[in-house]
Every structure is written in structure tokens, then in C-alpha cells.
Design a protein around this motif. Structure first.
Motif, PDB file in Angstrom:
ATOM      1  N   ARG A 131       0.832  -1.208   0.000  1.00  0.00           N
ATOM      2  CA  ARG A 131       0.000   0.000   0.000  1.00  0.00           C
ATOM      3  C   ARG A 131       0.864   1.253   0.000  1.00  0.00           C
ATOM      4  N   PHE A 132       1.925   1.239   0.791  1.00  0.00           N
ATOM      5  CA  PHE A 132       2.822   2.391   0.859  1.00  0.00           C
ATOM      6  C   PHE A 132       3.489   2.634  -0.487  1.00  0.00           C
ATOM      7  N   VAL A 133       3.971   1.575  -1.114  1.00  0.00           N
ATOM      8  CA  VAL A 133       4.671   1.723  -2.392  1.00  0.00           C
ATOM      9  C   VAL A 133       3.709   2.221  -3.465  1.00  0.00           C
ATOM     10  N   ARG A 134       2.491   1.664  -3.512  1.00  0.00           N
ATOM     11  CA  ARG A 134       1.522   2.124  -4.509  1.00  0.00           C
ATOM     12  C   ARG A 134       1.219   3.609  -4.326  1.00  0.00           C
ATOM     13  N   ALA A 135       1.013   4.023  -3.096  1.00  0.00           N
ATOM     14  CA  ALA A 135       0.714   5.434  -2.836  1.00  0.00           C
ATOM     15  C   ALA A 135       1.896   6.319  -3.210  1.00  0.00           C
ATOM     16  N   THR A 136       3.106   5.853  -2.891  1.00  0.00           N
ATOM     17  CA  THR A 136       4.307   6.623  -3.222  1.00  0.00           C
ATOM     18  C   THR A 136       4.464   6.763  -4.725  1.00  0.00           C
ATOM     19  N   CYS A 137       4.272   5.668  -5.460  1.00  0.00           N
ATOM     20  CA  CYS A 137       4.378   5.710  -6.926  1.00  0.00           C
ATOM     21  C   CYS A 137       3.343   6.661  -7.522  1.00  0.00           C
ATOM     22  N   ALA A 138       2.108   6.556  -7.040  1.00  0.00           N
ATOM     23  CA  ALA A 138       1.053   7.429  -7.565  1.00  0.00           C
ATOM     24  C   ALA A 138       1.353   8.898  -7.262  1.00  0.00           C
ATOM     25  N   ASP A 139       1.809   9.176  -6.058  1.00  0.00           N
ATOM     26  CA  ASP A 139       2.135  10.562  -5.687  1.00  0.00           C
ATOM     27  C   ASP A 139       3.253  11.115  -6.560  1.00  0.00           C
ATOM     28  N   GLN A 140       4.265  10.296  -6.821  1.00  0.00           N
ATOM     29  CA  GLN A 140       5.379  10.768  -7.636  1.00  0.00           C
ATOM     30  C   GLN A 140       4.933  11.061  -9.066  1.00  0.00           C
ATOM     31  N   ILE A 141       4.121  10.191  -9.632  1.00  0.00           N
ATOM     32  CA  ILE A 141       3.639  10.443 -10.993  1.00  0.00           C
ATOM     33  C   ILE A 141       2.719  11.662 -11.006  1.00  0.00           C
ATOM     34  N   ASN A 142       1.895  11.806  -9.981  1.00  0.00           N
ATOM     35  CA  ASN A 142       1.028  12.988  -9.910  1.00  0.00           C
ATOM     36  C   ASN A 142       1.831  14.282  -9.849  1.00  0.00           C
ATOM     37  N   SER A 143       3.037  14.212  -9.296  1.00  0.00           N
ATOM     38  CA  SER A 143       3.844  15.426  -9.142  1.00  0.00           C
ATOM     39  C   SER A 143       4.357  15.969 -10.478  1.00  0.00           C
ATOM     40  N   PHE A 144       4.368  15.106 -11.525  1.00  0.00           N
ATOM     41  CA  PHE A 144       4.828  15.601 -12.830  1.00  0.00           C
ATOM     42  C   PHE A 144       3.862  15.272 -13.970  1.00  0.00           C
ATOM     43  N   ALA A 145       2.709  14.682 -13.666  1.00  0.00           N
ATOM     44  CA  ALA A 145       1.808  14.193 -14.706  1.00  0.00           C
ATOM     45  C   ALA A 145       1.265  15.310 -15.593  1.00  0.00           C
ATOM     46  N   ASP A 146       1.076  16.515 -15.052  1.00  0.00           N
ATOM     47  CA  ASP A 146       0.518  17.601 -15.849  1.00  0.00           C
ATOM     48  C   ASP A 146       1.589  18.360 -16.630  1.00  0.00           C
ATOM     49  N   SER A 401      20.082   9.565 -15.591  1.00  0.00           N
ATOM     50  CA  SER A 401      18.738  10.122 -15.771  1.00  0.00           C
ATOM     51  C   SER A 401      18.055   9.372 -16.901  1.00  0.00           C
ATOM     52  N   LEU A 402      16.750   9.481 -16.952  1.00  0.00           N
ATOM     53  CA  LEU A 402      15.965   8.848 -18.007  1.00  0.00           C
ATOM     54  C   LEU A 402      14.868   9.832 -18.405  1.00  0.00           C
ATOM     55  N   PRO A 403      15.228  10.840 -19.220  1.00  0.00           N
ATOM     56  CA  PRO A 403      14.250  11.867 -19.585  1.00  0.00           C
ATOM     57  C   PRO A 403      13.192  11.313 -20.530  1.00  0.00           C
ATOM     58  N   VAL A 404      11.927  11.606 -20.233  1.00  0.00           N
ATOM     59  CA  VAL A 404      10.824  11.092 -21.033  1.00  0.00           C
ATOM     60  C   VAL A 404       9.826  12.207 -21.320  1.00  0.00           C
ATOM     61  N   ARG A 405       8.985  11.931 -22.306  1.00  0.00           N
ATOM     62  CA  ARG A 405       7.859  12.820 -22.597  1.00  0.00           C
ATOM     63  C   ARG A 405       6.597  11.968 -22.712  1.00  0.00           C
ATOM     64  N   PHE A 406       5.448  12.608 -22.486  1.00  0.00           N
ATOM     65  CA  PHE A 406       4.170  11.906 -22.531  1.00  0.00           C
ATOM     66  C   PHE A 406       3.080  12.964 -22.629  1.00  0.00           C
ATOM     67  N   THR A 407       1.869  12.517 -22.888  1.00  0.00           N
ATOM     68  CA  THR A 407       0.759  13.460 -22.938  1.00  0.00           C
ATOM     69  C   THR A 407       0.442  13.965 -21.542  1.00  0.00           C
ATOM     70  N   PRO A 408       0.481  15.292 -21.341  1.00  0.00           N
ATOM     71  CA  PRO A 408       0.206  15.806 -19.994  1.00  0.00           C
ATOM     72  C   PRO A 408      -1.212  15.448 -19.553  1.00  0.00           C
ATOM     73  N   ARG A 409      -1.324  15.170 -18.292  1.00  0.00           N
ATOM     74  CA  ARG A 409      -2.639  14.874 -17.732  1.00  0.00           C
ATOM     75  C   ARG A 409      -3.412  16.179 -17.547  1.00  0.00           C
ATOM     76  N   THR A 410      -4.639  16.213 -18.023  1.00  0.00           N
ATOM     77  CA  THR A 410      -5.450  17.428 -17.893  1.00  0.00           C
ATOM     78  C   THR A 410      -6.045  17.492 -16.498  1.00  0.00           C
ATOM     79  N   ARG A 411      -5.771  18.618 -15.835  1.00  0.00           N
ATOM     80  CA  ARG A 411      -6.330  18.784 -14.492  1.00  0.00           C
ATOM     81  C   ARG A 411      -7.821  19.077 -14.589  1.00  0.00           C
ATOM     82  N   PRO A 412      -8.631  18.466 -13.710  1.00  0.00           N
ATOM     83  CA  PRO A 412     -10.070  18.757 -13.745  1.00  0.00           C
ATOM     84  C   PRO A 412     -10.352  20.213 -13.387  1.00  0.00           C
ATOM     85  N   ARG A 413     -11.316  20.802 -14.084  1.00  0.00           N
ATOM     86  CA  ARG A 413     -11.706  22.180 -13.784  1.00  0.00           C
ATOM     87  C   ARG A 413     -12.552  22.223 -12.523  1.00  0.00           C
ATOM     88  N   ASN A 414     -12.353  23.302 -11.758  1.00  0.00           N
ATOM     89  CA  ASN A 414     -13.164  23.471 -10.541  1.00  0.00           C
ATOM     90  C   ASN A 414     -14.553  23.935 -10.894  1.00  0.00           C
TER      91      ASN A 414
END
Length: 414
Positions: A131-146, A401-414
């Protein structure tokens, strides 16, 4: 291969530096060059004037690691160290100088110092860790997903690894960045950086141990401090450094190489994404091709003996060439389907000193890779594969380093 006389060997110049097998674009080409000249065991240069044997044959490596009566882990038996040829401030010190640690012990002493490590692994709550690892992985991807860009080493693999290892040992968040820098330096090749890294790790562990004296916890630092087989703070610290350092390095490199292969090897990526290769089988393929520690220090001959046609003398150092041994054609078939599920690789070594943490390492790596696969479905390498740079180390091989590119995640509008 004719028997090589040690005196002639030590007079040779121009031996391949061990670091040439880890810092080049094609390590297996470097190993083949050595094998073409010397066979399954080859002389290499650890640093100027310091030679050792690199064991590259699968059979020969198993022979070395499974015979403590002939090959010791205790570097007090290293003749070049006894004779003062290896300087006290050598860059080899962090990985090869004697320590009160299970890694540097044999027989009963090894079993005494190994038991706390085995107990630590068996005490892990795997569901909680997952559970800790899954949360950590998700948090890290969320930090650069957009953002649409990232460094999958510095912003993902290494961070997930250090946060997991630090969490297991109760190292507070303020120390985690410094701990990561210090652990990287410990596996490097620069003696000045290693000396500073050693002091930094000692400081961090000292702070953590002092905190546990006041308030005990269920972390591994507390377990080691309570363990009856560890005698005093020095052995507690050495057990912690061993498990923490090896854990960080193995998991970071395993994640890094799997992601790198996904991004640079179309065949591997297609088999994995297309479901023809299960994730666990893919992780094993990575261990075969790029083990986390391609060159592992060391064993020291306790007697004069012959190995792969070479005369090894008492006190000689033997480096375990895990990556080279994994490529030994004697343990492979010509059928790729028969290779699936083959776990005879030596990524975790073998014999009494085989890594005790293979199961949690696989779980952490599997979660990290699986999370990246699902949350970054169109990720691609931002540079040509041959431009990937490597952290300098004669032992470890990890992209800087392993520089990558991907489609930015669209943040939901408030």
C-alpha cells in the motif's frame, strides 16, 4: 587457455579497468573482449596498481560463492590490503574494506550477523508495504503528470526506492534526500565522495538510532537495536547500512533498467504491453540482461587453486561478474520460449550470501513498473537510447537520468 603464471600476470600492463564494463554503452561487448583473451576468469584493474580476478563463467562463479572453505568474504584475507598496496583512503574502501557486517563474514560469524537480516525480512507486513509503495508511486507520478516531461530516475525510480527504504528503517523525511546522495556515492568510484558519504550515512543513522532509544517503533532500525545477535551500536549500524544500501541500489536499478528497456527496446516493450510477456517474466528478463549489481565485490582465495585454467593464489581478490555470468551460453537455450520462467540467473548471487530480500525487492519493483505502465501509457524516451548516461561506478550500472515525454494529464476544472 594455458595456465597463467601470477608473476607474469602482475607484470602485465594495460589490463581493462573494471569500470570499463559498467560505464560503456555495451557491457557484454566488454565482457566478451575479456573472455576472448582470458576465458571465464580474467584479470582486471580495480584502480591503478590494484588487480583482481573477474569471474565471468556461470559455473565458475557458482563454484566461488558456494565454497566458503576456499573463498572467503572477509577482506582481511586480501593480500594487497595486508601488504599496503591498497591505500587506506582508496576508493575501493566502501565496498571492499573489512566491516562488522554479514556481507564480510564467513561461517558461524556470517550466520550470526545474517539472522537479523532474515528476521527483518520475515517481519515485514507485505500488504502494508505494498500500500505504501503504490501510494508513493502514484504521488510521484502525480507530481509531474501535468507537465508532460519527467526524469524517471531522479523523479521516480530513485525517489520511490529511497522513500520505501527510509520508511522501512524509520528515517525521517528531512534526511531522505541527503541519504540518497550518500548511498549513490557509496557505490561510486571517487574516494573523497565516498568518505563524505560514509560520514553522512553515519550521521543519519546516529540520529535515527538516538530517536529510537527514546521512542521505540516497529521499523527495522528498532528491530536491529533489539536483536540479540547484534552486539552494540556498531553492528546495528553495519546491518542497517548493508540492508539499506543494498535495498536502495537494487530496487532503483531494477526499476530503472525495466523502464529503460521498455522505452528503448521495441521487442521487449511490444511483448510486455501486448501481454505476451508477463510482468514477472519481464522483470526476470531484466535481471538476466542487466542485474542491479553487474560486478559484485568480492571473495578472497584462502588457498592456492586453479580456476578456469588460471592459477589463483592465496589472498587474491575475485570479483563476481554477475552480468557476464548471466550471459554464459552454457545456461541458455536457443529457444526464447524455453527461456521464459528461467530464474537460474545470478542477479542475487548464490550460496550462503544470496540476497535475503528478493521477495520484497520484486514486489516494490513490480508495483513501480506496473504503475508507470498504467499511468503513463504513451510515455517515450526524450533522447536517443545511446545518449543515456551512466552513474560512475565499477560495481553498479544505473542511468544517471531517463528523460521522457508523454501526454500531460489534464487537471479537472473546478
Amino acid at each position: 587457455m594455458p595456465t597463467t603464471d601470477r608473476r607474469r600476470l602482475m607484470e602485465l600492463t594495460g589490463l581493462m579497468p573494471l569500470s570499463a564494463t559498467t560505464g560503456c554503452a555495451d557491457p557484454q561487448a566488454a565482457y566478451r573482449e575479456l573472455q576472448d583473451s582470458w576465458g571465464g576468469v580474467a584479470p582486471v584493474e580495480l584502480e591503478p596498481g590494484v588487480h583482481a580476478w573477474l569471474v565471468m563463467g556461470h559455473h565458475e562463479l557458482c563454484q566461488v560463492v558456494r565454497n566458503e572453505q576456499f573463498f572467503s568474504c572477509d577482506s582481511a584475507n586480501w593480500r594487497l590490503l595486508q601488504e599496503g598496496i591498497v591505500a587506506p583512503d582508496s576508493g575501493l574502501g566502501a565496498m571492499m574494506f573489512p566491516r562488522a557486517s554479514a556481507y564480510f563474514a564467513d561461517g558461524d560469524q556470517h550466520r550470526r550477523l545474517r539472522s537479523p537480516l532474515d528476521d527483518a525480512i520475515s517481519s515485514l507486513d507485505e500488504h502494508r508495504l505494498a500500500r505504501f509503495v503504490r501510494a508513493t508511486c502514484a504521488d510521484q507520478i502525480n507530481s509531474f503528470a501535468d507537465r508532460g516531461t519527467a526524469d524517471l530516475i531522479g523523479e521516480y525510480a530513485a525517489v520511490v526506492s529511497i522513500m520505501t527504504v527510509a520508511g522501512l528503517f524509520g528515517v525521517n523525511q528531512d534526511h531522505q534526500a541527503a541519504l540518497r546522495v550518500a548511498l549513490i556515492a557509496m557505490f561510486g568510484a571517487e574516494s573523497e565522495a565516498q568518505a563524505a558519504a560514509g560520514k553522512e550515512v553515519e550521521r543519519i543513522l546516529g540520529d535515527t538510532m538516538n530517536a529510537r532509544r527514546t521512542v521505540s517503533s516497529d521499523d527495522l532500525t528498532s528491530l536491529f537495536m533489539r536483536h540479540s545477535n547484534l552486539r552494540g551500536d556498531a553492528e546495528v549500524a553495519e546491518a542497517t547500512v548493508l540492508m539499506m544500501g543494498a535495498g536502495y541500489e537494487a530496487v532503483t536499478n531494477w526499476i530503472a533498467h525495466t523502464l529503460r528497456m521498455m522505452l528503448s527496446d521495441a521487442r521487449f516493450a511490444g511483448r510486455l504491453r501486448g501481454g505476451r510477456l508477463g510482468l514477472d517474466d519481464a522483470l526476470d528478463e531484466v535481471l538476466w540482461r542487466d542485474p542491479p549489481m553487474p560486478n559484485m565485490p568480492a571473495r578472497y582465495a584462502l588457498v592456492d587453486c586453479e580456476l578456469a585454467g588460471h592459477q589463483v593464489q592465496r589472498g587474491d581478490a575475485l570479483i563476481l561478474g554477475m552480468a557476464a555470468a548471466n550471459a554464459d551460453q552454457r545456461v541458455h537455450t536457443d529457444d526464447p520460449w524455453l527461456e521464459i520462467g528461467n530464474r537460474a540467473h545470478l542477479a542475487w548471487s548464490a550460496g550462503p550470501h544470496a540476497c535475503p530480500a528478493q521477495r520484497p525487492a520484486r514486489m516494490i519493483t513490480r508495483i513501480a513498473v506496473d504503475t508507470a505502465l498504467h499511468q503513463l501509457p504513451d510515455v517515450s524516451l526524450a533522447i536517443p537510447p545511446d545518449e543515456v548516461q551512466w552513474l560512475p561506478s565499477p560495481w553498479s550500472r544505473c542511468p544517471a537520468s531517463l528523460p521522457v515525454r508523454f501526454t500531460p494529464r489534464t487537471r479537472p476544472r473546478n
